[in-house]
Scaffold this motif. Structure first.
Motif, PDB file in Angstrom:
ATOM      1  N   VAL A   1      35.447 -20.227 -21.747  1.00  0.00           N
ATOM      2  CA  VAL A   1      35.067 -20.691 -23.085  1.00  0.00           C
ATOM      3  C   VAL A   1      33.990 -19.755 -23.619  1.00  0.00           C
ATOM      4  O   VAL A   1      33.386 -18.987 -22.861  1.00  0.00           O
ATOM      5  N   ARG A   2      33.748 -19.818 -24.909  1.00  0.00           N
ATOM      6  CA  ARG A   2      32.610 -19.089 -25.468  1.00  0.00           C
ATOM      7  C   ARG A   2      31.337 -19.793 -25.038  1.00  0.00           C
ATOM      8  O   ARG A   2      31.251 -21.035 -25.044  1.00  0.00           O
TER       9      ARG A   2
ATOM     10  N   ARG B   1      29.728 -20.820 -14.326  1.00  0.00           N
ATOM     11  CA  ARG B   1      28.769 -21.883 -14.621  1.00  0.00           C
ATOM     12  C   ARG B   1      28.987 -23.093 -13.707  1.00  0.00           C
ATOM     13  O   ARG B   1      29.542 -24.126 -14.116  1.00  0.00           O
ATOM     14  N   SER B   2      28.529 -22.960 -12.488  1.00  0.00           N
ATOM     15  CA  SER B   2      28.602 -24.089 -11.555  1.00  0.00           C
ATOM     16  C   SER B   2      27.783 -25.269 -12.050  1.00  0.00           C
ATOM     17  O   SER B   2      28.098 -26.429 -11.751  1.00  0.00           O
ATOM     18  N   ASP B   3      26.722 -25.000 -12.842  1.00  0.00           N
ATOM     19  CA  ASP B   3      25.909 -26.099 -13.378  1.00  0.00           C
ATOM     20  C   ASP B   3      26.708 -26.961 -14.354  1.00  0.00           C
ATOM     21  O   ASP B   3      26.635 -28.198 -14.311  1.00  0.00           O
TER      22      ASP B   3
ATOM     23  N   ALA C   1      30.216 -23.807 -25.290  1.00  0.00           N
ATOM     24  CA  ALA C   1      29.876 -24.634 -24.127  1.00  0.00           C
ATOM     25  C   ALA C   1      28.543 -25.334 -24.317  1.00  0.00           C
ATOM     26  O   ALA C   1      28.342 -26.461 -23.840  1.00  0.00           O
ATOM     27  N   GLU C   2      27.628 -24.684 -25.018  1.00  0.00           N
ATOM     28  CA  GLU C   2      26.288 -25.250 -25.190  1.00  0.00           C
ATOM     29  C   GLU C   2      26.208 -26.246 -26.334  1.00  0.00           C
ATOM     30  O   GLU C   2      25.346 -27.139 -26.323  1.00  0.00           O
TER      31      GLU C   2
ATOM     32  N   VAL D   1      33.532 -30.075 -23.622  1.00  0.00           N
ATOM     33  CA  VAL D   1      33.621 -29.237 -22.418  1.00  0.00           C
ATOM     34  C   VAL D   1      33.745 -30.113 -21.175  1.00  0.00           C
ATOM     35  O   VAL D   1      34.581 -29.860 -20.296  1.00  0.00           O
ATOM     36  N   ASN D   2      32.929 -31.152 -21.089  1.00  0.00           N
ATOM     37  CA  ASN D   2      32.997 -32.044 -19.932  1.00  0.00           C
ATOM     38  C   ASN D   2      34.379 -32.671 -19.793  1.00  0.00           C
ATOM     39  O   ASN D   2      34.951 -32.740 -18.697  1.00  0.00           O
TER      40      ASN D   2
END
Length: 389
Positions: free
Chosen positions: A217-218, A334-336, A222-223, A229-230
């Protein structure tokens, strides 16, 4: 309640299965979303669709968002991988002439010995050996470089890498434009079906546990779209879990074979899902253990060490600062975000976000929240171990 529509790009390959299954089997609907799946003709076009906002997520080569972070490949927006879609799933194949030469020198196409296969291939190849890959910044290219360089440091001067979109790989072999290829299925099986090539090795004979495709994703999306996203990650994770069930393959092959997706006979797709591949047109078969994985062994977890390994090799190939490239690459997987998305689902996730790559000689239990995570064997064919920073 009206479902949110998420436009998602994909290439018609078997390893797009989790995205297709997420939509068709109702896992996206469970999350209150609908995936608008859009086929792309090539990886460069899919990258641009994602970078410039035509889609919000994509079935993506694992190396591509890392390459973008290193300033390679011309991507417009910062990209990140919020999940791994598939582990392994590639095949290395040769044209009919090379197949005949390999058999004449006694190579048995055993599908497991990357040393023997590579030595034999270099022995019988004319120089230069033209190898087709789907994209310059891909696991295909990195694995080929790693494999051939470990066998012969001078191999880079004896090979030429040609970019060929996966759906056209068999046609490129048939036209004589390339001598060999590394491609995701069903690209290799199409060459076999057309009687223009033979399969030499599965990609996991070089690295038994390589991250092949990611859910990209961009980074700004994501932010800002945390809930979407979730939900997207959870839907794809559930689809991967379903695909890992033994009784799912028959229905999965029927869904994937549809014209809007892979548009191929189900039996070709089933070979890939089960790892029982025909290696030539005479019907000679080989079984590749764990040919492609979508869920088992925490396959979908985006390890930062995987991204760092990719960044290391991209930097070497491009002549960039290796240490700086490794550091930038770590932040791409992004594992977080993945952990956040699966919180409360009962998913048992690894306790760490990085690990030694290539260090597991067998399936191994590792520290996790519930103590149930068993990572699969993770080895390079030359038994090197990569230590992340």
């Amino acid at each position: 309640m009206k479902r949110a529509v998420v436009p998602v790009g994909f290439i018609p390959l078997v390893d797009a299965a989790p995205l297709i299954v997420a939509q068709e089997m109702g896992f996206a609907e469970q999350e209150g979303i609908s995936l608008d799946l859009r086929r792309a003709p090539s990886w460069s076009s899919l990258r641009d669709m994602l970078s410039f906002g035509q889609v919000d997520a994509a079935h993506m080569l694992s190396a591509l968002p890392v390459a973008a972070a290193l300033g390679l490949g011309g991507a417009g927006s910062a990209l990140c991988a919020v999940s791994v879609i598939s582990i392994n799933g590639n095949v290395i194949g040769v044209n009919k002439t090379l197949e005949q030469k390999l058999r004449q020198v006694g190579h048995g196409f055993d599908f497991t010995d990357a040393f023997a296969a590579g030595k034999a291939l270099l022995k019988v190849s004319d120089s230069p050996l033209r190898i087709g890959v789907p994209f310059p910044f891909s696991m295909h290219t990195i694995l080929l470089d790693y494999w051939l360089a470990a066998l012969d440091e001078a191999s880079s001067g004896r090979t030429e890498i040609h970019t060929v979109p996966p759906p056209l790989m068999a046609e490129a072999i048939e036209a004589g434009e390339i001598d060999a290829f590394c491609v995701g299925e069903p690209g290799g099986s199409r060459a076999v079906e057309k009687d223009v090539g033979a399969l030499l090795l599965p990609g996991n004979a070089i690295w038994s546990c390589s991250p092949e495709k990611v859910l990209a994703v961009r980074t700004d999306w994501a932010e800002t779209e945390v809930s979407l996203v979730n939900r997207l990650i959870r839907a794809v994770w559930r689809a991967g879990r379903w695909l890992a069930q033994e009784d799912s393959s028959l229905l999965a092959t029927e869904v994937l074979s549809r014209p809007e997706y892979l548009d191929l006979p189900p039996d070709i797709i089933e070979r890939s899902l089960n790892g029982r591949l025909l290696i030539n047109s005479t019907g000679e078969a080989r079984t590749a253990d764990r040919f492609v994985e979508f869920w088992d062994g925490s396959a979908s977890f985006p390890w930062r060490s995987q991204a760092e390994w990719i960044g290391h090799h991209l930097a070497l190939r491009a002549g960039k600062d290796v240490a700086a490239s490794r550091a930038r690459a770590r932040d791409v997987f992004r594992s977080d975000i993945f952990r956040r998305a699966l919180e409360g689902l009962g998913a048992d996730l690894p306790g760490a976000s990085s690990k030694l790559e290539g260090a597991l000689e067998k399936d191994t239990a590792v520290a996790s929240g519930e103590g149930r995570v068993i990572l699969q064997r993770n080895q390079f064919f030359d038994r090197r171990v990569f230590e992340p920073g």
